[in-house]
Design an enzyme around this catalytic site. Structure first.
Site, PDB file in Angstrom:
ATOM      1  N   GLU A 406       0.845  -1.213   0.000  1.00  0.00           N
ATOM      2  CA  GLU A 406       0.000   0.000   0.000  1.00  0.00           C
ATOM      3  C   GLU A 406       0.875   1.257   0.000  1.00  0.00           C
ATOM      4  OE1 GLU A 406      -3.458  -0.003   2.502  1.00  0.00           O
ATOM      5  OE2 GLU A 406      -3.797  -2.139   2.188  1.00  0.00           O
TER       6      GLU A 406
HETATM    7  C1  FAD Z   1       2.289  -9.761   0.621  1.00  0.00           C
HETATM    8  C2  FAD Z   1       2.042  -8.724  -0.415  1.00  0.00           C
HETATM    9  C3  FAD Z   1       0.731  -8.389  -0.742  1.00  0.00           C
HETATM   10  C4  FAD Z   1       0.496  -7.430  -1.727  1.00  0.00           C
HETATM   11  N1  FAD Z   1      -0.810  -7.155  -2.093  1.00  0.00           N
HETATM   12  C5  FAD Z   1      -1.028  -6.366  -3.189  1.00  0.00           C
HETATM   13  C6  FAD Z   1      -2.360  -6.202  -3.699  1.00  0.00           C
HETATM   14  O1  FAD Z   1      -3.344  -6.717  -3.156  1.00  0.00           O
HETATM   15  N2  FAD Z   1      -2.521  -5.458  -4.829  1.00  0.00           N
HETATM   16  C7  FAD Z   1      -1.473  -4.862  -5.461  1.00  0.00           C
HETATM   17  O2  FAD Z   1      -1.684  -4.212  -6.482  1.00  0.00           O
HETATM   18  N3  FAD Z   1      -0.208  -4.984  -4.987  1.00  0.00           N
HETATM   19  C8  FAD Z   1       0.040  -5.730  -3.873  1.00  0.00           C
HETATM   20  N4  FAD Z   1       1.315  -5.880  -3.394  1.00  0.00           N
HETATM   21  C9  FAD Z   1       2.416  -5.178  -4.055  1.00  0.00           C
HETATM   22  C10 FAD Z   1       2.969  -4.039  -3.210  1.00  0.00           C
HETATM   23  O3  FAD Z   1       2.075  -2.982  -3.185  1.00  0.00           O
HETATM   24  C11 FAD Z   1       4.363  -3.675  -3.799  1.00  0.00           C
HETATM   25  O4  FAD Z   1       5.237  -4.691  -3.362  1.00  0.00           O
HETATM   26  C12 FAD Z   1       4.832  -2.322  -3.363  1.00  0.00           C
HETATM   27  O5  FAD Z   1       4.088  -1.325  -4.012  1.00  0.00           O
HETATM   28  C13 FAD Z   1       6.316  -2.085  -3.681  1.00  0.00           C
HETATM   29  O6  FAD Z   1       6.631  -2.436  -4.970  1.00  0.00           O
HETATM   30  P1  FAD Z   1       7.887  -3.395  -5.245  1.00  0.00           P
HETATM   31  O7  FAD Z   1       7.825  -4.526  -4.287  1.00  0.00           O
HETATM   32  O8  FAD Z   1       7.927  -3.699  -6.684  1.00  0.00           O
HETATM   33  O9  FAD Z   1       9.149  -2.513  -4.825  1.00  0.00           O
HETATM   34  P2  FAD Z   1       9.938  -1.462  -5.738  1.00  0.00           P
HETATM   35  O10 FAD Z   1       8.994  -0.434  -6.246  1.00  0.00           O
HETATM   36  O11 FAD Z   1      10.778  -2.169  -6.724  1.00  0.00           O
HETATM   37  O12 FAD Z   1      10.871  -0.771  -4.655  1.00  0.00           O
HETATM   38  C14 FAD Z   1      12.065  -1.389  -4.166  1.00  0.00           C
HETATM   39  C15 FAD Z   1      12.689  -0.475  -3.117  1.00  0.00           C
HETATM   40  O13 FAD Z   1      13.058   0.774  -3.736  1.00  0.00           O
HETATM   41  C16 FAD Z   1      12.416   1.846  -3.057  1.00  0.00           C
HETATM   42  N5  FAD Z   1      12.053   2.847  -4.044  1.00  0.00           N
HETATM   43  C17 FAD Z   1      11.384   2.686  -5.204  1.00  0.00           C
HETATM   44  N6  FAD Z   1      11.226   3.840  -5.836  1.00  0.00           N
HETATM   45  C18 FAD Z   1      11.794   4.788  -5.046  1.00  0.00           C
HETATM   46  C19 FAD Z   1      11.952   6.198  -5.142  1.00  0.00           C
HETATM   47  N7  FAD Z   1      11.453   6.896  -6.157  1.00  0.00           N
HETATM   48  N8  FAD Z   1      12.593   6.835  -4.144  1.00  0.00           N
HETATM   49  C20 FAD Z   1      13.081   6.150  -3.064  1.00  0.00           C
HETATM   50  N9  FAD Z   1      12.954   4.827  -2.934  1.00  0.00           N
HETATM   51  C21 FAD Z   1      12.315   4.152  -3.904  1.00  0.00           C
HETATM   52  C22 FAD Z   1      11.191   1.239  -2.401  1.00  0.00           C
HETATM   53  O14 FAD Z   1      10.742   2.010  -1.319  1.00  0.00           O
HETATM   54  C23 FAD Z   1      11.731  -0.125  -1.987  1.00  0.00           C
HETATM   55  O15 FAD Z   1      12.436  -0.013  -0.779  1.00  0.00           O
HETATM   56  C24 FAD Z   1       1.581  -6.800  -2.382  1.00  0.00           C
HETATM   57  C25 FAD Z   1       2.888  -7.132  -2.022  1.00  0.00           C
HETATM   58  C26 FAD Z   1       3.127  -8.076  -1.064  1.00  0.00           C
HETATM   59  C27 FAD Z   1       4.555  -8.416  -0.726  1.00  0.00           C
END
Ligand code: FAD
Length: 597
Positions: A406
């Site tokens: 989220e």
């Molecule tokens: C158990 C679980 C349930 C989930 N449920 C849902 C769901 O129901 N629906 C849905 O749509 N998604 C869901 N998600 C997805 C979740 O919302 C994403 O994992 C989250 O948005 C982060 O994306 P990512 O994991 O690809 O990380 P990334 O976006 O790849 O980020 C990796 C790291 O880089 C940092 N980062 C990225 N961009 C920046 C920036 N511009 N500046 C500084 N730091 C940055 C992030 O904070 C993080 O620490 C779920 C994920 C999990 C693990």
């Protein structure tokens, strides 16, 4: 600044009281203003609603209290059995926020968050099954659905005949939600064809109703939200993901292959999907915050009992200062998170439109507070805490997700800082225009200038500022003075940052993180203060304790804010940056005593 309007779906139950001011309390801090009317007095839940919520919470206790061993087993299995999900349906837990006219309970945001606090005492995966359905899965329908869509789906969503899921994330698009690749193309008959794959979708394998975001690339905008049925031809889902925590919450991939969607499956306006997604996430954040508070309350009970029962060196470990400090801090964190989460719930229930900064603050604070709390609770239980037979390790694993999904806490810190700076920047721009306008349109020009200049003047001199300290009980005045002072300092620091970096501020993450952190401490601290003041004026039996918490939080916040603001000017950012580049270049730690370096 936006004005409050009645929410599209007026809640049946909520806090009593009404908002006096239309501005966002958090964003106003960037102008050096504490919006007293939006923070004091702290809102209270009306008695009639308390009775309803107590009945729901009692029913939850009766149902979940005896299931500890089941939750442990389902955590190992990584699955909630179908019969258990059926019992959640039977209890009406899928209809919490759905208006009564559609067969739901019509709870307000405040009531809903309190219910999730109760389920989270027992098992976070239960909260997530209910929460992903309500907070994000069907929220788009409530906020943006047409009457026909609501009539059609809400009764089935209220009973849980349909479970809802929110499908935004893709393998190449996490935090950068606008970069999704799933695509919907409009057909000549106005229907749509949807292709793409979403990952990590909570409830993905048990849902019948998906809110799906896809690129549509029309003139109106790039993204559109759609309602998709699990049984639409071309929809499939992958196996359960094997996760670190919230293991029995269903998480899986959901795929769409040439899925034909009639025109009436568009949710909201074509091209406005990004706005739909962000509104859902903002509006749903109190559910996550409520869950975190419920978990903290449980941990405080466990740690108190453990500290009193466990004896070492001939004494209960509760007598040792380092244990006592942890327990006191848990209570500070819990009270502070609770105060902020329910303040934001009140904003939403009051029909406020500009609460996204405050909602982001509560998500960051509450998710980190429960992680601190579970870490310390496990430490107090020590060896027992590490054992699977005790609840601590599971709560620690389960709470880890809260700072990831989220919106990650990094992205939200950026959002908190940039949303406040944007309003301030717009004001500065207005001021610039006003200065040139003075020659063309003196009345308008001076009007804008005097508004901003007035704020700057009060910031610099303290004259005409909101003095919340004046109306508070004596014991809380020192805390109020801290917030008054640091609100001014935030405004001055933000102003200076904007002047120094201009638009380039968006790339200054070291500075933005600090500004975000100060804003979090100020808003959470003010909520804590408001609640302690309310408990004092109602002569609550625990008012003394609430005042102590508010005083402690303010002193701790002062130290943190002072450090953050000082580091805006005096810091090791350049060295940190250089070091990071070196590590990235080497791809490892190059030091090893084995090689004498
Ligand atoms: C158990 C679980 C349930 C989930 N449920 C849902 C769901 O129901 N629906 C849905 O749509 N998604 C869901 N998600 C997805 C979740 O919302 C994403 O994992 C989250 O948005 C982060 O994306 P990512 O994991 O690809 O990380 P990334 O976006 O790849 O980020 C990796 C790291 O880089 C940092 N980062 C990225 N961009 C920046 C920036 N511009 N500046 C500084 N730091 C940055 C992030 O904070 C993080 O620490 C779920 C994920 C999990 C693990």
């Amino acid at each position: 600044m936006t004005t409050y309007a009645k929410a599209a779906t007026a809640p049946q139950r909520g806090f009593s009281g009404s908002l006096q001011r239309s501005e966002s309390a958090a964003k106003s801090l960037f102008f050096g203003e504490i919006l007293e009317d939006n923070l004091f007095p702290y809102p209270v839940i009306p008695e009639a609603d308390q009775a309803t919520l107590r009945a729901i919470c009692d029913a939850i206790d009766g149902f979940l209290a005896g299931k500890a061993s089941d939750f442990k087993r389902w955590d190992v299995d990584g699955e909630q059995p179908g019969e258990f999900i059926q019992s959640l349906r039977d209890m009406g837990l899928f209809g919490l926020i759905i208006p009564e006219q559609y067969g739901g309970l019509g709870l307000s945001n405040a009531g809903y968050a309190r219910v999730l606090a109760q389920t989270s005492r027992y098992d976070s995966s239960v909260s997530l099954t209910i929460g992903a359905h309500s907070s994000i899965g069907l929220k788009g329908l409530l906020l943006f659905g047409s009457d026909a869509q609501k009539q059609h789906y809400l009764p089935k969503l209220a009973t849980g005949e349909l479970i809802a899921a929110f499908c935004l994330t893709e393998s190449g698009s996490g935090s950068d939600a606008a970069s999704i690749r799933s695509k919907a193309t409009r057909n000549p008959d106005n229907s749509w064809s949807l292709d793409g794959e979403k990952i990590w979708i909570t409830n993905g394998g048990i849902a019948g109703f998906y809110t799906v975001f896809a690129r549509t690339d029309t003139d109106a905008g790039k993204m559109t939200a759609f309602i998709v049925h699990a049984d639409d031809a071309g929809v499939s889902h992958g196996p359960h993901e094997d996760k670190m925590g919230i293991r029995s919450s269903n998480t899986c991939t959901v795929s769409f292959e040439n899925v034909r969607l009639p025109a009436d499956r568009v949710l909201g306006e074509v091209g406005k999907g990004f706005k739909v997604a962000m509104s859902i996430l903002n509006n749903g954040r109190t559910g996550l915050g409520g869950g975190a508070v419920g978990g903290m309350r449980k941990l405080i009970e466990l740690s108190s009992a453990q500290a009193l029962e466990r004896k070492q060196f001939g004494r209960a470990i509760a007598e040792f200062g380092m244990v006592r400090k942890k327990i006191a801090q848990m209570q500070v964190d819990c009270f502070a998170a609770e105060s902020a989460v329910w303040m934001v719930a009140f904003y939403i229930d009051s029909g406020c439109e500009d609460y996204s900064t405050e909602a982001a603050i509560t998500k960051v604070f509450a998710s980190e507070a429960i992680q601190r709390t579970s870490h310390e609770a496990l430490q107090i239980a020590a060896g027992n805490g590490f054992m699977k037979a005790y609840p601590y390790e599971k709560i620690t694993r389960d709470s880890r997700i809260l700072s990831i999904f989220e919106g990650t806490n990094e992205i939200l810190r950026l959002y908190i800082a940039l949303s406040g700076l944007k309003d301030l920047g717009d004001s500065l721009k207005e001021m610039k225009l006003a200065i040139s306008d003075i020659f063309n349109n003196p009345i308008k020009g001076f009007g804008v200038l005097s508004g901003y200049a007035g704020r700057r003047l009060s910031g610099a001199t303290g004259i005409g500022q909101d003095r919340i300290s004046q109306s508070l009980p004596n014991a809380l005045k020192p805390a109020a003075l801290i917030y008054e002072r640091y609100t001014n300092e935030l405004a001055a620091a933000s102003d200076a940052a904007l002047r120094k970096y201009g638009k380039g501020i968006a790339e200054q993450q070291y500075a933005l993180e600090r500004i975000g952190n100060v804003t979090i401490d100020l808003f959470v601290g003010l909520c804590t203060l408001a609640r302690a003041a309310m408990l004092t004026s109602s002569a609550d039996s625990n008012a003394d304790m609430a005042r102590t918490i508010a005083q402690l939080f303010a002193k701790q916040a002062k130290r943190r804010m002072s450090r953050q603001l000082r580091q805006l000017s005096f810091n090791e950012d350049a060295a940190t940056d250089t070091l990071c580049s070196s590590v990235l270049e080497q791809g490892k730690s190059v030091f090893d005593v084995l090689n004498n370096h």
